[in-house]
Structures are given as C-alpha cells and as structure tokens.
Design an enzyme around this catalytic site. Structure first.
Site, PDB file in Angstrom:
ATOM      1  N   GLY A 131     -21.230   6.547  12.561  1.00  0.00           N
ATOM      2  CA  GLY A 131     -20.806   8.015  11.885  1.00  0.00           C
ATOM      3  C   GLY A 131     -22.004   8.314  10.828  1.00  0.00           C
ATOM      4  CD  GLU A 136     -18.831   0.335  16.691  1.00  0.00           C
ATOM      5  OE1 GLU A 136     -19.000  -0.626  17.350  1.00  0.00           O
ATOM      6  OE2 GLU A 136     -17.641   1.163  16.804  1.00  0.00           O
ATOM      7  CE1 TYR A 164     -22.538  10.897  20.523  1.00  0.00           C
ATOM      8  CE2 TYR A 164     -24.016  10.969  18.768  1.00  0.00           C
ATOM      9  CZ  TYR A 164     -22.821  10.365  19.374  1.00  0.00           C
ATOM     10  OH  TYR A 164     -22.298   9.193  19.079  1.00  0.00           O
ATOM     11  CB  CYS A 224     -24.723  34.839  32.819  1.00  0.00           C
ATOM     12  SG  CYS A 224     -26.204  34.603  34.001  1.00  0.00           S
ATOM     13  N   GLY A 263     -24.857   5.663  16.070  1.00  0.00           N
ATOM     14  CA  GLY A 263     -25.398   6.022  17.330  1.00  0.00           C
ATOM     15  C   GLY A 263     -26.386   7.029  17.102  1.00  0.00           C
ATOM     16  NE  ARG A 264     -24.056  12.991  15.429  1.00  0.00           N
ATOM     17  CZ  ARG A 264     -23.737  13.886  16.332  1.00  0.00           C
ATOM     18  NH1 ARG A 264     -24.514  14.815  16.983  1.00  0.00           N
ATOM     19  NH2 ARG A 264     -22.432  13.778  16.965  1.00  0.00           N
TER      20      ARG A 264
HETATM   21  C1  LIG Z   1     -19.156   7.587  18.922  1.00  0.00           C
HETATM   22  C2  LIG Z   1     -18.796   6.231  18.218  1.00  0.00           C
HETATM   23  C3  LIG Z   1     -19.819   5.602  17.424  1.00  0.00           C
HETATM   24  C4  LIG Z   1     -21.126   6.036  16.964  1.00  0.00           C
HETATM   25  O1  LIG Z   1     -20.964   7.232  16.290  1.00  0.00           O
HETATM   26  P1  LIG Z   1     -22.233   8.230  15.565  1.00  0.00           P
HETATM   27  O2  LIG Z   1     -21.503   9.325  15.000  1.00  0.00           O
HETATM   28  O3  LIG Z   1     -23.066   8.410  16.758  1.00  0.00           O
HETATM   29  O4  LIG Z   1     -22.763   7.020  14.708  1.00  0.00           O
HETATM   30  C5  LIG Z   1     -19.523   4.195  16.987  1.00  0.00           C
HETATM   31  N1  LIG Z   1     -18.200   3.726  17.237  1.00  0.00           N
HETATM   32  C6  LIG Z   1     -17.417   4.246  17.945  1.00  0.00           C
HETATM   33  C7  LIG Z   1     -16.006   3.675  18.203  1.00  0.00           C
HETATM   34  C8  LIG Z   1     -17.576   5.516  18.560  1.00  0.00           C
HETATM   35  O5  LIG Z   1     -16.700   6.212  19.157  1.00  0.00           O
END
Ligand SMILES: *Cc1c(COP(=O)(O)O)cnc(C)c1O
Length: 401
Positions: free
Chosen positions: A236, A272, A379, A350, A274-275
C-alpha cells in the site's frame, strides 16, 4: 508532464507507428529503484513483491535479487510465479481461495498461507493433512484490524479498519489463535499475523499503521501465551499520480520499521508492496492520431486507450505523460494541431470514459506526435479490459538487461 528515461524516449520515437501503442518497461530503472528500496529497509524486514501489481515474467525476474519472495493472490498467480521464478518463497493470500487452489499451493510447497477466514482455515487444515502429510504448514491469519487515529483517512483504497470482505474480523482473532494452538490442527503452525489495510498512504501514515498492526499482533499472542515469529504489515505504499516526482519516502519508512524492529527484537517484519515497486518502470507509448476542437475543448485521439491502460479511469486521475515531437508529416493536407494550451488525451474507444489525461499542458500537440504515459508499470495493462472494441494489443518491450 513527466520525463521518460532516455532509453524509453528513444524507443518511443523509433518504433514504427504500426507498432504503437507499446508498453516499454525500463528494467534498469526498475533494478535501480528496487535496490534503493531494499537498501532503505532494515535487514530484519523481509520484502515480498505483490505479483498482482504486474506479473510480467521479466519484471518478476528483475526484482529477484532485491526481494525475499513473492505474494500471490490466486491459483493463476501462484502457478505463474512458481514457473517464472522457481524456488523462491511464495506467500499465498487473497480472498476466496478455492480448495483446488489451496491444494495446488500445498503441492508447490508454498511457504506461507495468509488465511482469510475460519472456513478457509478448516479447508486448509483438511487439505494439508491429505496433500502434504507430515508437513507443518505455516499460517498467518489476515486480520482486518481497526487502526488508531484515522491513519487510513488519506488512503485511496482502504481495505481494512472498516467493513470489507478481506481478512478476519478482529473479534474472531482469539478463536482463530486458539484453533491454531490448542492441538486441533497440529500440522498447521501459527507463524504470525498478516494485515494489509490500505493502499496509497505516505511513509509516516504507513509507519503508524505498521506499529498498530505489530502492537495488536503482540497483544494477541501475549493473551494466548504464544510467540509469533513474523508479522506481515502489507503493502500500500503510495504512488502519487498527480506528482510523479514525489516518490514514497522509503528512507523514512525504513527508519520507522527499524524503530519497530528495535522494540520487538524477536519478530521478523515483512512488507509486500506492489504498486510502489513497479509503477515507475513502465511507460505506455503511443501516437497522436488526430487533434480536434469540440465545444471549446481540444482533444487528441491517440492509438490505444484505457482498454490498454485502465489505471486513470479506475483511479480517476490523469495519467502523467510527456509529448515527444515528431517532425515528419507525410500528407499533403494540413496537420491537425492543438491551438490552445491544454489538450485532453483520449483513446480509440467509443465511450466518453476513454480518457487518459484531461487538460494536459500540450500547446501545439500535433497528429503524428508521440506521447509517453508514465507510472504505467503497475496495475496498468494487467487490469485493463483488453477485448473491448477488438483493437490490436500493444507491443511489449523490455529495456536493459
Ligand atoms: C494488493 C495487495 C498488496 C499490494 O498492494 P500495493 O498497493 O500494490 O502495494 C499487498 N498485499 C495484499 C494482501 C494485497 O491485496
């Protein structure tokens, strides 16, 4: 506007029109960024990459040296990540795991299960006994914890601290810990606790969230006289699409986690993201097909659109971008060009929702010029509705070794 790396700019300008749009991933930039993230974190913090942000094999592999493992959130991701980066620790999370997915994860030797409900815990226990007899399976129940003092207020995507389908309600925490420690399921091991409460927060807020998660996990364990080995405080970390130069402050976050590590020397912390790991390495490069004026607003229609890059439509922002001038104009008629200061960049679909960025400062933008949209490494392609209108798929290019 945001500047592409030189490698991205060169390729965005040199690809033939027919090979646009294209996703350009700068793996060198990704490695540099991941190394900086890793360096900002204390040694006792483990870094997992949340594969759902972007599961491209080259990206998973490029992150390999900087991460301790990967978080997967479906059977599909599990099989894919296990194939692409074999032998790396996987944590299997996500709501609604099916028995078949859980069995496949057990067969693959998945290192950790983030358990979302009591029912899922029973299913896991039952399958573990049958699929991997004699093996102790590491479990981290995921809790939807309340977080103190409104830390989640600034979040773009809160999935904890309020009613959501994610994780276990904190009122079930004691029952779940009892179930995992009273001998009912001796082949399951309560390894720790998991919580992923929100996305889009800055470092100080996320340090506070991590502190709340760890404190409540330690209190929970204390009530049952058990020791937790790990606490996973989720992902997050914020990506600011409105100010792409302002990156998440990993140094401040790492310092905050270091203070937590000092306070709880027996715990391994895991994050953990991601983004915030992959967003910056990806670019969606395309070409302006047409420029026109409609009721006083200027529009540039580009090859492709939100069916390839859905992020601005889903998050309601303008995708940061930069225009790259192309001098060539092969036609005898006048070249369509923007007359005003600001242009709205729309795609080929469209629907009025197919807008990548509104009122971008792009004076003089012409048909035939190119545009590179940044922060398209997470994403982006993999959340988009590719088949709507049956346009061709973009190309994919990976820059750097
Ligand atoms: C989506 C998700 C993440 C990664 O979230 P980001 O906002 O991309 O850092 C980590 N843990 C869980 C359980 C998620 O669902």
């Amino acid at each position: 506007m945001t500047d592409p790396t030189d490698a991205v700019r060169d390729l965005a300008l040199s690809l033939p029109s027919a090979e646009l749009p294209a996703y350009l991933y700068d793996l060198t930039a990704l490695r540099t960024h991941a190394a900086a993230v890793r360096a900002a974190l204390p040694g006792r913090v483990e870094l997992h990459y949340a594969a759902k942000a972007n599961p491209e094999p080259r990206i998973l592999a490029a992150l390999g040296p900087y991460v301790d493992g990967y978080e997967v959130a479906s059977g599909g991701e599990l099989a894919h990540v296990a194939r692409v980066v074999p032998g790396r620790p996987l944590a299997f999370g996500g709501p609604g795991k099916t028995p078949a997915e859980i069995a496949a994860a057990l067969e693959l030797g998945t290192a950790r299960f983030h358990v979302e409900s009591e029912h899922e815990l029973h299913v896991l226990a039952e399958l573990a006994r049958r699929v991997v007899p004699g093996v102790r399976v590491a479990v981290l129940p995921r809790f939807n914890l309340p977080v103190a003092n409104g830390s989640l207020a600034g979040s773009s995507l809160a999935m904890g601290g309020r009613p959501t389908p994610f994780g276990l309600d904190p009122s079930r925490a004691d029952a779940v810990v009892r179930l995992l420690t009273d001998g009912t399921y001796p082949h399951l091991e309560l390894r720790g606790v998991h919580a992923h409460l929100a996305s889009g927060l800055g470092a100080p807020e996320l340090v506070a969230v991590a502190g709340s998660i760890v404190e409540s996990a330690v209190r929970l364990a204390g009530r049952h006289g058990v020791r937790l080995a790990e606490v996973n405080v989720g992902g997050g970390m914020g990506v600011d699409y409105g100010a792409p130069g302002d990156r998440f402050d990993w140094t401040a976050y790492g310092a905050g986690l270091a203070r937590l590590c000092d306070r709880y020397p027996e715990l391994v912390l895991r994050i953990e993201p991601g983004r915030a790991l992959t967003a910056y390495c990806g670019w969606y490069a395309t070409e302006v097909l047409d420029v026109k004026d409609s009721h006083g607003e200027e529009f540039a229609v580009v090859r492709g659109g939100t069916h390839h890059l859905r992020t601005p439509a889903t998050k309601g922002h303008d995708q940061p971008c930069t225009s790259l001038a192309v001098e060539d104009w092969p036609h005898p008629w006048p070249r369509p060009a923007a007359r005003g200061e600001r242009v709205t960049l729309a795609g080929q679909l469209c629907t009025p929702k197919d807008v990548l960025a509104r009122n971008v400062p792009a004076r003089g933008l012409r048909a035939g010029d190119r545009v590179a949209f940044g922060l398209a490494g997470a994403y982006a392609w993999n959340i988009s509705h590719h088949d709507f209108l049956m346009h061709p798929r973009p190309g994919f290019h990976f820059l750097g070794p």
